[in-house]
Design a protein around this motif. Structure first.
Motif, mmCIF file in Angstrom:
data_model
loop_
_atom_site.group_PDB
_atom_site.id
_atom_site.type_symbol
_atom_site.label_atom_id
_atom_site.label_comp_id
_atom_site.label_asym_id
_atom_site.label_seq_id
_atom_site.Cartn_x
_atom_site.Cartn_y
_atom_site.Cartn_z
ATOM 1 N N ASP A 1 0.819 -1.211 0.000
ATOM 2 C CA ASP A 1 0.000 0.000 0.000
ATOM 3 C C ASP A 1 0.857 1.267 0.000
ATOM 4 N N ASP A 2 2.190 1.101 0.110
ATOM 5 C CA ASP A 2 3.135 2.215 0.041
ATOM 6 C C ASP A 2 4.332 1.763 -0.795
ATOM 7 N N PRO A 3 4.214 1.744 -2.147
ATOM 8 C CA PRO A 3 5.230 1.112 -3.002
ATOM 9 C C PRO A 3 6.585 1.811 -2.934
ATOM 10 N N VAL A 4 7.635 1.006 -3.108
ATOM 11 C CA VAL A 4 9.002 1.516 -3.125
ATOM 12 C C VAL A 4 9.736 0.888 -4.309
ATOM 13 N N LEU A 5 10.431 1.722 -5.077
ATOM 14 C CA LEU A 5 11.247 1.241 -6.185
ATOM 15 C C LEU A 5 12.691 1.152 -5.724
ATOM 16 N N VAL A 6 13.320 0.000 -5.956
ATOM 17 C CA VAL A 6 14.705 -0.248 -5.555
ATOM 18 C C VAL A 6 15.556 -0.266 -6.818
ATOM 19 N N VAL A 7 16.546 0.652 -6.893
ATOM 20 C CA VAL A 7 17.362 0.772 -8.105
ATOM 21 C C VAL A 7 18.843 0.863 -7.735
ATOM 22 N N ARG B 1 30.912 -6.443 0.271
ATOM 23 C CA ARG B 1 31.097 -7.634 1.104
ATOM 24 C C ARG B 1 30.969 -8.918 0.287
ATOM 25 N N GLY B 2 31.369 -8.846 -0.989
ATOM 26 C CA GLY B 2 31.341 -10.040 -1.819
ATOM 27 C C GLY B 2 29.979 -10.419 -2.341
ATOM 28 N N LYS B 3 28.974 -9.603 -2.124
ATOM 29 C CA LYS B 3 27.624 -9.910 -2.582
ATOM 30 C C LYS B 3 27.417 -9.427 -4.011
ATOM 31 N N SER B 4 26.569 -10.124 -4.727
ATOM 32 C CA SER B 4 26.247 -9.725 -6.099
ATOM 33 C C SER B 4 25.262 -8.564 -6.083
ATOM 34 N N PRO B 5 25.111 -7.845 -7.206
ATOM 35 C CA PRO B 5 24.095 -6.786 -7.268
ATOM 36 C C PRO B 5 22.692 -7.297 -6.941
ATOM 37 N N LEU B 6 22.364 -8.531 -7.364
ATOM 38 C CA LEU B 6 21.048 -9.075 -7.031
ATOM 39 C C LEU B 6 20.893 -9.231 -5.523
ATOM 40 N N HIS B 7 21.924 -9.726 -4.855
ATOM 41 C CA HIS B 7 21.864 -9.869 -3.399
ATOM 42 C C HIS B 7 21.659 -8.513 -2.736
ATOM 43 N N LEU B 8 22.384 -7.515 -3.211
ATOM 44 C CA LEU B 8 22.266 -6.178 -2.626
ATOM 45 C C LEU B 8 20.873 -5.602 -2.834
ATOM 46 N N ALA B 9 20.308 -5.802 -4.019
ATOM 47 C CA ALA B 9 18.956 -5.313 -4.299
ATOM 48 C C ALA B 9 17.937 -6.029 -3.414
ATOM 49 N N LEU B 10 18.092 -7.348 -3.276
ATOM 50 C CA LEU B 10 17.166 -8.103 -2.427
ATOM 51 C C LEU B 10 17.301 -7.705 -0.962
ATOM 52 N N LEU C 1 18.024 -4.774 0.193
ATOM 53 C CA LEU C 1 17.321 -3.508 0.374
ATOM 54 C C LEU C 1 15.819 -3.710 0.322
ATOM 55 N N ALA C 2 15.352 -4.568 -0.579
ATOM 56 C CA ALA C 2 13.919 -4.849 -0.659
ATOM 57 C C ALA C 2 13.411 -5.469 0.638
ATOM 58 N N VAL C 3 14.173 -6.409 1.200
ATOM 59 C CA VAL C 3 13.792 -7.032 2.474
ATOM 60 C C VAL C 3 13.794 -6.003 3.590
ATOM 61 N N GLU C 4 14.761 -5.092 3.569
ATOM 62 C CA GLU C 4 14.797 -4.012 4.567
ATOM 63 C C GLU C 4 13.526 -3.172 4.499
ATOM 64 N N VAL C 5 13.079 -2.860 3.277
ATOM 65 C CA VAL C 5 11.835 -2.104 3.102
ATOM 66 C C VAL C 5 10.649 -2.885 3.664
ATOM 67 N N LEU C 6 10.584 -4.170 3.386
ATOM 68 C CA LEU C 6 9.478 -4.998 3.891
ATOM 69 C C LEU C 6 9.457 -4.992 5.424
ATOM 70 N N TYR D 1 18.077 -17.049 -1.948
ATOM 71 C CA TYR D 1 18.640 -15.940 -1.177
ATOM 72 C C TYR D 1 17.513 -15.107 -0.557
ATOM 73 N N LEU D 2 16.465 -14.828 -1.340
ATOM 74 C CA LEU D 2 15.322 -14.068 -0.824
ATOM 75 C C LEU D 2 14.655 -14.813 0.316
ATOM 76 N N ARG D 3 14.464 -16.109 0.139
ATOM 77 C CA ARG D 3 13.809 -16.908 1.192
ATOM 78 C C ARG D 3 14.614 -16.882 2.483
ATOM 79 N N ASP D 4 15.949 -17.007 2.367
ATOM 80 C CA ASP D 4 16.781 -16.995 3.560
ATOM 81 C C ASP D 4 16.775 -15.622 4.236
ATOM 82 N N ALA D 5 16.654 -14.560 3.435
ATOM 83 C CA ALA D 5 16.697 -13.207 3.995
ATOM 84 C C ALA D 5 15.347 -12.757 4.540
#
Length: 399
Positions: A70-76, A105-114, A116-121, A144-148
Motif C-alpha cells: 500500500d506504500d510502493p518503493v522502487l529499488v534501483v 562484502r562479496g555480494k552480487s548486485p542481485l543480493h544487494l537489491a534483495l 534492500l527490498a527485504v529491509e523495506v518490507l 537468497y530471498l527466502r533466507d533473507a
C-alpha cells in the motif's frame, strides 16, 4: 530555446496524466495481490517494474525491483538514481550501491537489491504474506530471498494479466511504432532487388525507421528492428539475416517494427523478387486467406483459440496443416511476445484494448515460407488493423 509558459503547462499536464496512469496500475495490481491473501509483492521482471513504476531501465547485471504494497518503493542501483527519480511515478525510490569490485562484502548486485527490498518490507512490518514473481528470479535468487525474508510465496501472472488490456497512452505508443514499421517496410520492399544483400536491406530499413522517428516523434525513445530473410531460409520461421544476396524468383519475408518508449509493433510481409511460381502463388494465397479469416474472427467476447482455429481451418482445407508450425498470433506491448496468444488451448476472452499480432504462416522446405503479420487492437465492434502495407500478391512482386 526557452520553454514557453503554454508549453510548460502542457508538459506538466502530460507528466501529471502519466503519474495518474501509473497510480491506477499500482492500485489495480495491488488489489489483485490482496485478493490472493498477500500483503506485498516483490516485482522483479523488467517489463513489469516498468509497467508499474513508469521507470524503464537498461538492466544488465544490476536489477531493478519494486516492493508493491500500500506504500510502493522502487529499488534501483546507484548509477540509475538520477534517472529513476526523474522518471519513476512511485512515492519512494531507494538506492543500493555495488561500487566495490564483486559487490559490497562479496555480494552480487542481485543480493544487494534483495537486501534492500527485504529491509523495506521489514520497515513496513511486512514479514508475512509476501509474494514474488517466480519468472523474475533465478532459483539462486529465490533461495537468497527466502533466507533473507523468511517464507515467501510464488505468485505469477498478476502484472502480466493487467498488461493485456492497453490504456490510451500505451495504444498511442504502439500506433507510433506501427507508423514507423510501415515506413521501414516500404523502404525495405523497394530495396529488395536482385543482388541486394539481406543485411544491407536490413540496414536501410532500420536507418529509415530511425530517421522517420527523429522527424515525427523527436521526444520519444525509439529503437528499430528489421529482419529480412530470403530464399530457402524463409522456410525457417526465425531465420536470421546474413550477407545472402537476393535472386530472381526468391521469396523474401520482411519483418519491421519499432519500440517506442519500450512498446513494440510488428509488421511482416512476404514478397517475391521479379516473379513468383505457380506453387509460390498458391501457398501465398492460402496464407493470405488464413490471415483474413483470423482477422474476421476477432471481436470482444471471442476466445483466443477460436481465432487460431479460424486460420487453421483455411490452411487445413488446403491440405497444409503440417506446414503451419506455430500459433496464429501473440500479444504485443512492453514485451515483443506477451499474453494472450492466438493459439490452441488459450481460452482468454478478447477485450477491447488488447493488442495482438495476426501471423499464420506456411513453411515448405525447398519452396519457402509465407507469412504476413499485422498488429491489431481489439475494439468494441471487432478489431482495428494498425499496419496496412499492401498484402495482395501483385503489389508484392518487386524488383
Amino acid at each position: 530555446m526557452l520553454e514557453q509558459p503554454a508549453e510548460r503547462q502542457e508538459g506538466e499536464k502530460r507528466r501529471w496524466q502519466k503519474r495518474l496512469l501509473v497510480v491506477d496500475r499500482l492500485a489495480s495490481v495491488y488489489a489483485s495481490v490482496r485478493e490472493r491473501g498477500l500483503r506485498a509483492l516483490l516485482v522483479s521482471s523488467p517489463a513489469n517494474t516498468y509497467y508499474l513504476s513508469g521507470f524503464r531501465a537498461v538492466t544488465y547485471s544490476r536489477p531493478v525491483l519494486l516492493v508493491l504494497s500500500d506504500d510502493p518503493v522502487l529499488v534501483v542501483p546507484e548509477l540509475e538514481a538520477a534517472h529513476a527519480r526523474a522518471r519513476a511515478r512511485v512515492p519512494e525510490v531507494r538506492i543500493y550501491s555495488d561500487l566495490h569490485l564483486g559487490g559490497l562484502r562479496g555480494k552480487s548486485p542481485l543480493h544487494l537489491a534483495l537486501d534492500l527490498a527485504v529491509e523495506v518490507l521489514r520497515e513496513r512490518g511486512l514479514t508475512q504474506g509476501v509474494g514474488f514473481e517466480p519468472a523474475g528470479l533465478t532459483y539462486e535468487g529465490y533461495t537468497y530471498l527466502r533466507d533473507a525474508a523468511g517464507e515467501v510465496q510464488p505468485v505469477g501472472g498478476l502484472v502480466e494479466a493487467a498488461r493485456m488490456v492497453k490504456d490510451q497512452e500505451e495504444l498511442q505508443l504502439i500506433r507510433k511504432g506501427c507508423i514507423l514499421a510501415e515506413h521501414g517496410m516500404a523502404v525495405e520492399v523497394d530495396a529488395s532487388t536482385v543482388g541486394a544483400a539481406e543485411v544491407a536491406i536490413m540496414a536501410e530499413g532500420n536507418a529509415a525507421m530511425l530517421r522517420e522517428a527523429a522527424k515525427r516523434f523527436p521526444e520519444d525513445e525509439v529503437s528499430a528492428s528489421s529482419r529480412p530473410v530470403s530464399g530457402e531460409k524463409t522456410a525457417l520461421p526465425h531465420a536470421i539475416p546474413s550477407g545472402r544476396t537476393l535472386r530472381s524468383g526468391d521469396v523474401v519475408i520482411h519483418g519491421t517494427g519499432c519500440a517506442v518508449n519500450g512498446y513494440y509493433s510488428e509488421d511482416e510481409r512476404t514478397i517475391f523478387v521479379e516473379k513468383a511460381s505457380s506453387e509460390q502463388r498458391r501457398l501465398f494465397e492460402v496464407m493470405r486467406r488464413a490471415q483474413e479469416a483470423a482477422v474476421a474472427a476477432i471481436r470482444p467476447g471471442t476466445r483466443c483459440e477460436e481465432v487460431d482455429r479460424a486460420a487453421r481451418r483455411v490452411i487445413a482445407e488446403a491440405g497444409l496443416s503440417e506446414a503451419f508450425i506455430h500459433r496464429t498470433g501473440h500479444g504485443i506491448g512492453i514485451d515483443y511476445h506477451e499474453l494472450p496468444f492466438f493459439a490452441p488451448g488459450d481460452e482468454t476472452v478478447l477485450q477491447p484494448g488488447m493488442v495482438m499480432s495476426v501471423e499464420p504462416g506456411i513453411y515448405i522446405p525447398g519452396v519457402g515460407g509465407f507469412r504476413h503479420s499485422d498488429t491489431i487492437v481489439v475494439t468494441e465492434e471487432g478489431c482495428e488493423v494498425l499496419t496496412n502495407y499492401p498484402r495482395d500478391l501483385e503489389s508484392l512482386i518487386v524488383g
